[in-house]
Enzyme design. Structure first.
Site, PDB file in Angstrom:
ATOM      1  N   GLU A 141       0.829  -1.207   0.000  1.00 42.21           N
ATOM      2  CA  GLU A 141       0.000   0.000   0.000  1.00 42.21           C
ATOM      3  C   GLU A 141       0.862   1.256   0.000  1.00 42.21           C
ATOM      4  OE1 GLU A 141      -2.171  -3.118   2.592  1.00 42.21           O
ATOM      5  OE2 GLU A 141      -0.117  -2.574   2.075  1.00 42.21           O
ATOM      6  N   CYS A 154       0.373   1.525   7.219  1.00 42.98           N
ATOM      7  CA  CYS A 154      -0.241   1.816   5.919  1.00 42.98           C
ATOM      8  C   CYS A 154      -1.532   2.615   6.090  1.00 42.98           C
ATOM      9  CB  CYS A 154      -0.510   0.529   5.150  1.00 42.98           C
ATOM     10  SG  CYS A 154       0.998  -0.230   4.514  1.00 42.98           S
TER      11      CYS A 154
END
Length: 187
Positions: free
Chosen positions: A92, A129
């Site tokens: 991500e 993330c």
């Protein structure tokens, strides 16, 4: 028989001057509408393609991510492991950093992100993330498959209820005029 009050009496409020100042909050942005089912399927397929390029020789847990932009473009990324585990990069964040490097303004351009892992395992974004995704685009919609293969989604603000934002940072001090001159230029 006397009645017992159901609540304790409220303490008197402090005068306005003694109250703590309110915390600055970022303005709320309106979320983009959720992408159509066909677009989500395409986004998940792109995340799966990115997953195949992942470098995960230590955990063998390959992850791919794909970010959908407002104009229909997709930016992808994959996880990259390192023998020094702390230096590894999640898919991500890899996708976000690639998008920024390509000139994408997440707050205005990013609509959704899809995450792909191997079949039979579910993996929503990790905490680091989630923080990066929230700062990149606070209204982002996140898609991933659960352990049974069903598509799951949530807004990033649901996954990270209390993000660290720039409003928590101290305001920079203003310099006095002439305070920034270097010694070399002074005579």
């Amino acid at each position: 028989m006397s009645r017992v009050p159901s609540r304790a009496p409220k303490a008197p409020r402090a005068p306005d001057a003694a109250r703590r100042p309110r915390r600055r909050t970022a303005p709320r942005r309106r979320a983009a509408p959720a992408p159509a089912a066909g677009v989500v399927a395409r986004l998940l397929a792109e995340a799966e393609r990115a997953r195949r390029r992942a470098y995960a020789p230590y955990s063998e847990f390959k992850v791919g991510a794909a970010i959908l932009l407002r104009d229909g473009r997709i930016v992808d990324g994959c996880n990259v492991e390192n023998a020094s585990y702390g230096l590894s990069m999640c898919a991500e964040r890899s996708a976000v950093f690639k998008a920024v490097g390509e000139g994408v303004n997440g707050r205005e351009d990013a609509v959704a992100i899809a995450i792909a892992t191997r079949r039979g395992s579910a993996a929503a974004p990790c905490g680091a993330c989630r923080q990066v995704l929230h700062e990149f685009s606070p209204t982002l919609r996140v898609y991933w498959r659960d352990a049974r293969g069903r598509v799951t989604s949530a807004r990033i603000e649901q996954l990270l209820a209390h993000p660290f934002t720039s409003t928590e940072l101290p305001r920079p001090r203003r310099r006095a005029k002439g305070a920034g001159a270097s010694r070399r230029t002074r005579r």
